[in-house]
Design a protein around this motif. Structure first.
Motif, PDB file in Angstrom:
ATOM      1  N   LYS A  42     -54.665  13.494 -41.176  1.00 55.56           N
ATOM      2  CA  LYS A  42     -53.743  13.863 -42.245  1.00 55.56           C
ATOM      3  C   LYS A  42     -54.494  14.494 -43.402  1.00 55.56           C
ATOM      4  CE  LYS A  42     -50.162  10.427 -41.303  1.00 55.56           C
ATOM      5  NZ  LYS A  42     -49.366   9.297 -41.864  1.00 55.56           N
ATOM      6  N   LYS A  43     -53.972  15.585 -43.921  1.00 56.13           N
ATOM      7  CA  LYS A  43     -54.570  16.217 -45.099  1.00 56.13           C
ATOM      8  C   LYS A  43     -53.469  16.726 -46.001  1.00 56.13           C
ATOM      9  CE  LYS A  43     -55.324  20.917 -43.193  1.00 56.13           C
ATOM     10  NZ  LYS A  43     -54.589  21.723 -44.161  1.00 56.13           N
ATOM     11  N   LYS A  44     -53.762  16.727 -47.294  1.00 52.86           N
ATOM     12  CA  LYS A  44     -52.794  17.196 -48.279  1.00 52.86           C
ATOM     13  C   LYS A  44     -53.136  18.597 -48.791  1.00 52.86           C
ATOM     14  CE  LYS A  44     -51.771  12.499 -49.877  1.00 52.86           C
ATOM     15  NZ  LYS A  44     -51.772  11.568 -51.048  1.00 52.86           N
ATOM     16  N   TRP A  45     -54.341  19.051 -48.492  1.00 52.12           N
ATOM     17  CA  TRP A  45     -54.807  20.325 -49.027  1.00 52.12           C
ATOM     18  C   TRP A  45     -54.566  21.463 -48.031  1.00 52.12           C
ATOM     19  CZ3 TRP A  45     -57.827  16.098 -47.848  1.00 52.12           C
ATOM     20  CH2 TRP A  45     -58.607  16.197 -46.687  1.00 52.12           C
ATOM     21  N   LYS A  46     -54.556  22.671 -48.574  1.00 53.35           N
ATOM     22  CA  LYS A  46     -54.554  23.877 -47.744  1.00 53.35           C
ATOM     23  C   LYS A  46     -56.009  24.285 -47.528  1.00 53.35           C
ATOM     24  CE  LYS A  46     -51.480  27.067 -48.437  1.00 53.35           C
ATOM     25  NZ  LYS A  46     -50.708  28.175 -49.057  1.00 53.35           N
ATOM     26  N   LEU A  47     -56.370  24.592 -46.286  1.00 58.76           N
ATOM     27  CA  LEU A  47     -57.755  24.958 -45.974  1.00 58.76           C
ATOM     28  C   LEU A  47     -57.859  26.435 -45.612  1.00 58.76           C
ATOM     29  CD1 LEU A  47     -60.729  24.369 -45.417  1.00 58.76           C
ATOM     30  CD2 LEU A  47     -60.068  23.631 -43.101  1.00 58.76           C
ATOM     31  N   ILE A  48     -58.742  27.135 -46.326  1.00 60.95           N
ATOM     32  CA  ILE A  48     -59.018  28.546 -46.042  1.00 60.95           C
ATOM     33  C   ILE A  48     -60.495  28.674 -45.684  1.00 60.95           C
ATOM     34  CG2 ILE A  48     -59.029  30.897 -46.954  1.00 60.95           C
ATOM     35  CD1 ILE A  48     -56.842  30.006 -48.921  1.00 60.95           C
ATOM     36  N   THR A  49     -60.770  29.082 -44.447  1.00 64.51           N
ATOM     37  CA  THR A  49     -62.141  29.386 -44.050  1.00 64.51           C
ATOM     38  C   THR A  49     -62.292  30.901 -44.006  1.00 64.51           C
ATOM     39  OG1 THR A  49     -61.583  29.248 -41.696  1.00 64.51           O
ATOM     40  CG2 THR A  49     -62.394  27.237 -42.764  1.00 64.51           C
ATOM     41  N   THR A  50     -63.520  31.377 -43.885  1.00 68.91           N
ATOM     42  CA  THR A  50     -63.762  32.814 -44.023  1.00 68.91           C
ATOM     43  C   THR A  50     -64.678  33.331 -42.921  1.00 68.91           C
ATOM     44  OG1 THR A  50     -65.641  32.372 -45.483  1.00 68.91           O
ATOM     45  CG2 THR A  50     -63.509  32.760 -46.534  1.00 68.91           C
ATOM     46  N   GLU A  51     -64.679  34.652 -42.764  1.00 73.68           N
ATOM     47  CA  GLU A  51     -65.623  35.338 -41.882  1.00 73.68           C
ATOM     48  C   GLU A  51     -66.244  36.480 -42.680  1.00 73.68           C
ATOM     49  OE1 GLU A  51     -68.195  36.376 -39.402  1.00 73.68           O
ATOM     50  OE2 GLU A  51     -66.903  34.698 -38.862  1.00 73.68           O
ATOM     51  N   LEU A  52     -67.556  36.413 -42.850  1.00 74.14           N
ATOM     52  CA  LEU A  52     -68.240  37.358 -43.728  1.00 74.14           C
ATOM     53  C   LEU A  52     -69.278  38.217 -43.021  1.00 74.14           C
ATOM     54  CD1 LEU A  52     -68.973  34.835 -46.638  1.00 74.14           C
ATOM     55  CD2 LEU A  52     -66.929  36.238 -46.325  1.00 74.14           C
ATOM     56  N   SER A  53     -69.638  37.871 -41.777  1.00 70.56           N
ATOM     57  CA  SER A  53     -70.802  38.523 -41.177  1.00 70.56           C
ATOM     58  C   SER A  53     -70.512  39.337 -39.928  1.00 70.56           C
ATOM     59  CB  SER A  53     -71.857  37.474 -40.827  1.00 70.56           C
ATOM     60  OG  SER A  53     -71.362  36.597 -39.833  1.00 70.56           O
ATOM     61  N   SER A  54     -69.487  39.009 -39.173  1.00 71.65           N
ATOM     62  CA  SER A  54     -69.144  39.725 -37.937  1.00 71.65           C
ATOM     63  C   SER A  54     -70.250  39.640 -36.888  1.00 71.65           C
ATOM     64  CB  SER A  54     -68.859  41.209 -38.228  1.00 71.65           C
ATOM     65  OG  SER A  54     -67.934  41.355 -39.252  1.00 71.65           O
ATOM     66  N   LYS A  55     -70.919  38.510 -36.781  1.00 75.12           N
ATOM     67  CA  LYS A  55     -71.946  38.321 -35.761  1.00 75.12           C
ATOM     68  C   LYS A  55     -71.316  37.873 -34.446  1.00 75.12           C
ATOM     69  CE  LYS A  55     -75.465  36.676 -39.042  1.00 75.12           C
ATOM     70  NZ  LYS A  55     -76.322  35.519 -39.391  1.00 75.12           N
ATOM     71  N   LYS A  56     -71.789  38.431 -33.339  1.00 80.90           N
ATOM     72  CA  LYS A  56     -71.296  37.986 -32.037  1.00 80.90           C
ATOM     73  C   LYS A  56     -71.616  36.513 -31.800  1.00 80.90           C
ATOM     74  CE  LYS A  56     -71.011  42.223 -29.313  1.00 80.90           C
ATOM     75  NZ  LYS A  56     -71.454  42.903 -28.069  1.00 80.90           N
ATOM     76  N   SER A  57     -72.732  36.062 -32.363  1.00 83.40           N
ATOM     77  CA  SER A  57     -73.129  34.663 -32.182  1.00 83.40           C
ATOM     78  C   SER A  57     -72.112  33.697 -32.793  1.00 83.40           C
ATOM     79  CB  SER A  57     -74.514  34.418 -32.800  1.00 83.40           C
ATOM     80  OG  SER A  57     -74.505  34.710 -34.183  1.00 83.40           O
TER      81      SER A  57
END
Length: 359
Positions: A100-115
């Motif tokens: 359970k969580k009350k927060w909104k989670l935003i993750t990001t993509e900054l590098s575009s690495k295949k790895s």
């Protein structure tokens, strides 16, 4: 609205600079902003202190302890939104959101690495991204990679370019300072940024044109604590090829906007990039650009600079020779085109509004 920004440290990298910039903009919009870091590197701390942005620092003993401490911290505080930058931080914020969580989670993509997507590690981290409410990519190139590997997350993807806030510029520009074209590069010394390819390309230049250019690289020497391998190899190669009067390697600096303002051209020679902050800043300053075909290069460089291929030293050589041949009129024309393009792409007001809509 209470907002937590999670990133490993406040070191001198592009991701750190981008998140600090966003924090300042959010603060100006009236949001309650805090940072959480777990590595002691404070290059950008002074900016946050000036803007009264709190920085929470954890001291984990090991990787497992880091997971526990980040999860306890997040769950023990009443945040409305969490934004995490960089791969490990994204994983930590996702695993903290299991249950359970009350927060909104935003993750990001900054590098575009295949790895980011391939191998056990990439697939493991990618699976946990399902706990993100949104995955914000700072380039369409990055979003397309996520769409390819994780089409099931389609509804989570958003593209928001980096906002650009320039530090106050105190230098004055004059064409061909010291009688040579001055090319500035702002990037850490790691193989991904391709310093070795650049140096080998300079060695192949026409002698007269090579004598008409100075290259100044500013960046963090250590990729990880104690790891200066790329920097050391670059220094040795410069000596071996007798390029000491052409290529100069410097430490990272807070005055990078001043350095770029003094330059005739700003460059980037990376193998991979998200949206390169240094190039965005240089464009807003009004500088011609030379860069490899990475990120959204088609949007960044057209009538305002030169493109080349990171893995083709002859391609880089040709582009460098065009830079070394620039006249004053050409430099001013390309620089003005950069500025016009940047003002359309990186308007802070427009980008902050996109973030606020998401929040």
């Amino acid at each position: 609205m209470k907002l937590l920004l999670l990133i490993p440290s406040l070191g001198s990298g592009g991701a750190e600079r981008q998140l600090v910039t966003l924090a300042v903009l959010f603060k100006r919009k009236g949001l309650d902003v805090e940072f959480l870091i777990y590595r002691k590197d404070f290059f950008y701390l002074n900016i946050l202190e000036k803007n009264n942005i709190k920085v929470n620092i954890l001291n984990p003993k090991n990787y497992f302890d880091r997971v526990i401490k980040v999860r306890r911290f997040i769950q023990g505080n009443n945040y409305d939104i969490i934004i995490s930058f960089l791969e490990i931080s994204a994983f930590l914020s996702c695993i903290s959101s299991v249950g359970k969580k009350k927060w909104k989670l935003i993750t990001t993509e900054l590098s575009s690495k295949k790895s980011t997507f391939e191998g056990l590690r990439g697939k493991f981290f990618g699976w946990f991204r399902r706990y993100s409410d949104y995955i914000v990519c700072n380039s369409f190139n990055a979003m397309n990679m996520w769409e390819k590997y994780y089409p099931e997350y389609h509804d989570k993807y958003k593209v928001i370019y980096n906002p650009v806030i320039l530090n106050e510029i105190s230098t004055e520009y004059s064409f061909k300072k010291n009688g040579k074209i001055n090319l500035v590069i702002a990037a850490s010394y790691q193989y991904l940024k391709n310093p070795i390819g650049l140096i080998n390309s300079v060695a192949l230049m026409n002698d007269d044109l090579r004598n008409n250019i100075e290259i100044h690289w500013y960046g963090r020497k250590e990729v990880k604590t104690g790891d200066t391998k790329a920097y050391d190899e670059a220094c040795e190669l410069i000596k071996t090829l007798k390029l000491n009067n052409t290529i100069f390697l410097h430490e990272a600096t807070h005055e990078i906007a001043d350095k770029m303002n003094e330059a005739d051209v700003v460059g980037l020679f990376s193998q991979l990039e998200g949206l390169p902050n240094a190039i965005c800043e240089a464009m807003l300053i009004g500088k011609p650009i030379i860069m490899t075909r990475v990120s959204d290069y088609h949007a960044l460089v057209s009538d305002n600079g030169f493109l080349c291929d990171w893995d083709d030293i002859d391609s880089i050589r040709k582009a460098l020779e065009e830079v070394a041949s620039l006249t004053k009129a050409q430099q001013l024309f390309l620089g003005e085109n950069s500025k016009v393009k940047a003002e359309k792409l990186f308007s802070t007001e427009s980008i902050v509004d996109q973030w606020l809509d998401l929040l």
